[in-house]
Design a protein around this motif. Structure first.
Motif, PDB file in Angstrom:
ATOM      1  N   LYS A   1      18.155   8.007  -2.907  1.00 39.93           N
ATOM      2  CA  LYS A   1      16.951   8.822  -3.013  1.00 39.93           C
ATOM      3  C   LYS A   1      15.985   8.500  -1.864  1.00 39.93           C
ATOM      4  CE  LYS A   1      13.664  10.464  -6.414  1.00 39.93           C
ATOM      5  NZ  LYS A   1      13.140  10.437  -7.776  1.00 39.93           N
TER       6      LYS A   1
ATOM      7  N   LEU B   1      17.179  10.179   1.260  1.00 41.98           N
ATOM      8  CA  LEU B   1      16.859  11.612   1.249  1.00 41.98           C
ATOM      9  C   LEU B   1      15.389  11.806   1.625  1.00 41.98           C
ATOM     10  CD1 LEU B   1      17.783  14.513   0.549  1.00 41.98           C
ATOM     11  CD2 LEU B   1      17.092  14.068  -1.813  1.00 41.98           C
TER      12      LEU B   1
ATOM     13  N   LEU C   1       3.950  17.468  -0.184  1.00 41.35           N
ATOM     14  CA  LEU C   1       3.656  18.419  -1.269  1.00 41.35           C
ATOM     15  C   LEU C   1       4.486  18.129  -2.514  1.00 41.35           C
ATOM     16  CD1 LEU C   1       3.416  21.955   0.365  1.00 41.35           C
ATOM     17  CD2 LEU C   1       1.640  20.754  -0.901  1.00 41.35           C
ATOM     18  N   TYR C   2       5.656  17.544  -2.324  1.00 40.38           N
ATOM     19  CA  TYR C   2       6.524  17.284  -3.464  1.00 40.38           C
ATOM     20  C   TYR C   2       6.489  15.824  -3.890  1.00 40.38           C
ATOM     21  CZ  TYR C   2       7.596  22.037  -2.889  1.00 40.38           C
ATOM     22  OH  TYR C   2       7.427  23.386  -2.802  1.00 40.38           O
TER      23      TYR C   2
ATOM     24  N   ALA D   1       0.476  16.984  -7.196  1.00 38.03           N
ATOM     25  CA  ALA D   1       1.721  17.653  -7.570  1.00 38.03           C
ATOM     26  C   ALA D   1       2.198  17.162  -8.937  1.00 38.03           C
ATOM     27  CB  ALA D   1       2.796  17.401  -6.514  1.00 38.03           C
TER      28      ALA D   1
ATOM     29  N   ILE E   1       1.932  23.083  -7.952  1.00 38.44           N
ATOM     30  CA  ILE E   1       2.908  23.024  -6.870  1.00 38.44           C
ATOM     31  C   ILE E   1       2.668  24.160  -5.891  1.00 38.44           C
ATOM     32  CG2 ILE E   1       5.373  23.250  -6.343  1.00 38.44           C
ATOM     33  CD1 ILE E   1       4.644  20.561  -7.607  1.00 38.44           C
ATOM     34  N   GLN E   2       2.644  23.826  -4.612  1.00 33.20           N
ATOM     35  CA  GLN E   2       2.444  24.850  -3.589  1.00 33.20           C
ATOM     36  C   GLN E   2       3.770  25.221  -2.926  1.00 33.20           C
ATOM     37  OE1 GLN E   2       0.470  25.426   0.789  1.00 33.20           O
ATOM     38  NE2 GLN E   2      -0.539  23.922  -0.513  1.00 33.20           N
ATOM     39  N   ILE E   3       3.981  26.520  -2.748  1.00 36.82           N
ATOM     40  CA  ILE E   3       5.096  27.003  -1.919  1.00 36.82           C
ATOM     41  C   ILE E   3       4.447  27.363  -0.590  1.00 36.82           C
ATOM     42  CG2 ILE E   3       7.015  28.636  -1.752  1.00 36.82           C
ATOM     43  CD1 ILE E   3       7.174  27.468  -4.450  1.00 36.82           C
ATOM     44  N   PRO E   4       4.611  26.516   0.416  1.00 33.80           N
ATOM     45  CA  PRO E   4       3.765  26.663   1.601  1.00 33.80           C
ATOM     46  C   PRO E   4       4.102  27.873   2.467  1.00 33.80           C
ATOM     47  CG  PRO E   4       5.328  24.874   1.899  1.00 33.80           C
ATOM     48  CD  PRO E   4       5.522  25.368   0.506  1.00 33.80           C
TER      49      PRO E   4
ATOM     50  N   LEU F   1      16.578  19.165  -4.573  1.00 36.87           N
ATOM     51  CA  LEU F   1      16.337  17.840  -5.156  1.00 36.87           C
ATOM     52  C   LEU F   1      14.986  17.267  -4.727  1.00 36.87           C
ATOM     53  CD1 LEU F   1      19.883  16.218  -5.015  1.00 36.87           C
ATOM     54  CD2 LEU F   1      18.613  17.005  -7.026  1.00 36.87           C
ATOM     55  N   ILE F   2      14.587  17.569  -3.494  1.00 34.21           N
ATOM     56  CA  ILE F   2      13.264  17.101  -3.066  1.00 34.21           C
ATOM     57  C   ILE F   2      12.188  17.738  -3.948  1.00 34.21           C
ATOM     58  CG2 ILE F   2      11.556  17.160  -1.200  1.00 34.21           C
ATOM     59  CD1 ILE F   2      13.646  15.334  -0.372  1.00 34.21           C
TER      60      ILE F   2
ATOM     61  N   ALA G   1      12.332  18.179  -6.959  1.00 35.08           N
ATOM     62  CA  ALA G   1      12.277  17.413  -8.210  1.00 35.08           C
ATOM     63  C   ALA G   1      12.025  15.937  -7.952  1.00 35.08           C
ATOM     64  CB  ALA G   1      13.589  17.593  -8.971  1.00 35.08           C
ATOM     65  N   TYR G   2      11.523  15.612  -6.771  1.00 39.60           N
ATOM     66  CA  TYR G   2      11.411  14.204  -6.355  1.00 39.60           C
ATOM     67  C   TYR G   2      10.618  13.348  -7.340  1.00 39.60           C
ATOM     68  CZ  TYR G   2      10.796  10.237  -3.237  1.00 39.60           C
ATOM     69  OH  TYR G   2      10.809   8.984  -2.688  1.00 39.60           O
TER      70      TYR G   2
ATOM     71  N   ALA H   1      12.690  28.310  -0.908  1.00 39.38           N
ATOM     72  CA  ALA H   1      11.365  27.685  -0.957  1.00 39.38           C
ATOM     73  C   ALA H   1      10.776  27.809  -2.363  1.00 39.38           C
ATOM     74  CB  ALA H   1      10.442  28.332   0.072  1.00 39.38           C
TER      75      ALA H   1
ATOM     76  N   ARG I   1      12.792  25.591  -4.756  1.00 40.52           N
ATOM     77  CA  ARG I   1      12.416  24.187  -4.573  1.00 40.52           C
ATOM     78  C   ARG I   1      11.125  23.878  -5.334  1.00 40.52           C
ATOM     79  NH1 ARG I   1      10.907  22.281   1.424  1.00 40.52           N
ATOM     80  NH2 ARG I   1       9.231  23.744   0.987  1.00 40.52           N
ATOM     81  N   GLY I   2      10.179  24.825  -5.278  1.00 42.25           N
ATOM     82  CA  GLY I   2       8.936  24.635  -6.018  1.00 42.25           C
ATOM     83  C   GLY I   2       9.180  24.596  -7.523  1.00 42.25           C
TER      84      GLY I   2
END
Ligand SMILES: Nc1ncnc2c1ncn2[C@@H]1O[C@H](COP(=O)(O)OP(=O)(O)OP(=O)(O)O)[C@@H](O)[C@H]1O
Ligand SMILES: [Mg+2]
Lengths: 283, 236
Positions: free
Chosen positions: A159, A162, A176-177, B76, B81-84, B100-101, B103-104, B146, B149-150
């Motif tokens: 992880k 990544l 952002l994430y 976040a 959550i922003q979708i840039p 996966l990012i 859901a980081y 995108a 992912r969000g």
């Protein structure tokens, strides 16, 4: 063809340049700066293994790990107390350049600038018929293979790996994430500095040790990065490989001015491919 | 749910957002209209913590908590959550890794897998591309990724920054349907659009941003009939 011993010597050098360059690029990909004092971490790694084996009687492999650990800590301190306190890439660059002299000076005070030698830890030679490799050099090659495999695994199958790749490619979206660039910066700084120190440590039995031994590997690692393409980890590895061989083969044919010829060749490569072998072309 | 009170954002000396207030309730679908450089992205970035709103330059509340000054990751984790703008995908990561990012911050393996399945049901085209690098996707597919992912972050509120930019009319229509679907599923939406018609058709409440200031707000059905809006943003 130069004799096989020269090629083995080249491969050994390649291993060191690769490991150094890899760490520098890893740090660069997250922090956006080159840590100019990487070579001095190499030098300190060699001293740590020297004293831990000769004065404290610690076994060589443990000494290597110790060097890595201590210098990872120092790297993290450099990040927190120097790099983080300075604004602007140029000024950070100057600060890490200044660290070259600070660390070399400190090492000269502590250890004097005399050459020291660590006795060969793994005596003996492996005879392969066409070529003989000393076990000590084999240790360098195997160490590098292990390190590179481990790095490959971390980057591609964990992880944190990544997250490192994500921040390197798109830091804003990564944040952002919820990926903390700050935390990753410390991690990569730790890894990068540990790699440099362990490279110095594994080489310690092969060459004399003094406070200035970090300079050549540092310059070679930089050249490897430039040839490979700044920012590319694959480039750092391939660049390191090429440079190690070039360096020893050229030195074999012409002992004087071999560096001049080496730099000439590098300029030639860059004339053909300014972005380096694996760099994105600047469109 | 989300409340902006008189916020200011300055880049150097120049204020990009001035005395801006906005309020979004749970389940709302709000659109923000505005010309190039009006400050729409800046506003979203202020909410997400990408640009900091200083303590004395306004207040941002989410579910009653004051969030200005917080790190983007912490914001976040609250569910915004922003979708840039411009998608900002990780170009060399695979589609799956990009997801996966998203859901980081989550730890629930099962939940993550479930979100992945849901995202792929919503965007079936991504299913065949899971192992392709995201830069190999078409523009439309990239926008879908995108958004997917969000969604992997399991947002309560989604901030969408110009998702329709650069898409063909057909793909844009598909995207509109998907956004409606996401809203139906219960996600609160803030949609920034330069394509004002699209934003006004989809959302139920709208704000108009001009030079960093909120100049107009109201139900989208009213805004669609408003003469100034018609002239400035709908080209009629
Ligand atoms: N990082 C920055 N540094 C300095 N000025 C900026 C920065 N980002 C935006 N600005 C300026 O702030 C103002 C608002 O920009 P912003 O990107 O928020 O507008 P926008 O409404 O999203 O525009 P667009 O429709 O083009 O996306 C513009 O004048 C822009 O030039
Ligand atoms: Mg914008």
């Amino acid at each position: 063809m130069p004799p096989a011993e020269i090629l083995i010597e080249g491969l050994t050098q390649s291993c060191i340049y690769m490991t150094m360059a890899f760490g520098m690029v890893l740090v660069f990909s997250i922090l956006g700066i080159l840590n100019w004092t990487h070579g001095q971490l190499f030098m300190l790694g060699a001293f740590i293994v020297f004293y831990s084996t000769t004065a404290a009687g610690i076994p060589f492999p443990i000494g290597i790990l110790l060097a890595g650990l201590v210098m990872a800590g120092i790297g993290i301190l450099i990040k927190k107390f120097i790099i983080d306190r300075i604004k602007g890439e140029l000024y950070i660059g100057v600060a890490t350049l200044a660290l070259i002299f600070a660390l070399e000076g400190a090492a000269s005070l502590l250890f004097t600038s005399d050459d020291r030698g660590l006795a060969i830890i793994l005596p003996g030679v492996l005879n392969l018929g066409v070529v003989a490799i000393s076990y000590q050099k084999m240790a360098v090659i195997i160490f590098t293979l292990i390190v590179m495999t481990a790095m490959y695994f971390v980057l591609n199958h964990t992880k944190v790996g990544l997250a490192i790749r994500a921040v390197a490619q798109q830091p804003v979206a990564a944040s952002l994430y919820g990926i903390s660039t700050e935390r990753l910066s410390l991690i990569v700084m730790g890894i990068g500095c540990a790699l440099a120190a362990m490279a110095g440590a594994i080489m310690a039995p092969l060459y004399p040790i003094n406070p200035f031994i970090g300079r050549t590997p540092m310059i070679m690692a930089l050249l490897a990065i430039v040839i490979g393409g700044l920012g590319s980890l694959t480039g750092a590895i391939v660049g390191g490989l090429i440079l190690g061989f070039l360096h020893s083969v050229i030195a074999y044919y012409i002992s004087y001015l071999s560096e001049v010829v080496l730099f000439g060749l590098i300029i030639l490569i860059l004339l053909v491919r300014p972005q380096g072998l694996f760099g994105a072309s600047a469109k | 749910m989300l409340e902006l009170k008189n916020i200011w954002v300055k880049y150097g000396k120049k204020a990009a957002v001035r005395k801006l207030s906005l309020s979004v309730n749970k389940g709302d679908f709000v659109t923000i209209l505005g010309a190039n450089g009006a400050g729409k992205t800046t506003m979203l970035n202020a909410i997400s913590g990408i640009v900091k709103v200083k303590k004395n330059e306004g207040e941002i509340y989410f579910k009653g908590e004051k969030i200005n000054g917080w790190k983007p990751g912490k914001i976040a984790s609250l569910g915004i959550i922003q979708i840039p703008e411009g998608r900002k995908l990780f170009p060399l990561l695979t589609v799956k890794e990009n997801l996966l990012i998203g859901a980081y911050l989550r730890k629930d393996r099962k939940g993550i897998q479930q979100s992945m399945d849901e995202a792929l049901t919503l965007f079936p085209v991504l299913k065949d591309k899971l192992n392709a690098k995201s830069r190999e996707l078409s523009g439309g597919q990239q926008q879908m990724l995108a958004i997917a992912r969000g969604l992997m972050a399991k947002p309560e509120m989604l901030l969408l920054d110009e998702p329709s930019l650069g898409l063909s009319p057909l793909i844009r229509q598909q995207l509109a349907e998907t956004i409606k679907e996401i809203h139906r599923e219960g996600v609160t939406l803030v949609l920034v659009e330069q394509n004002a018609r699209l934003g006004l058709m989809l959302a139920s409440y709208g704000y108009v941003l001009e030079n960093g200031e909120m100049s107009l707000q109201g139900k989208t059905s009213d805004l669609l009939k408003n003469d100034d809006v018609k002239k400035a943003y709908l080209g009629v």
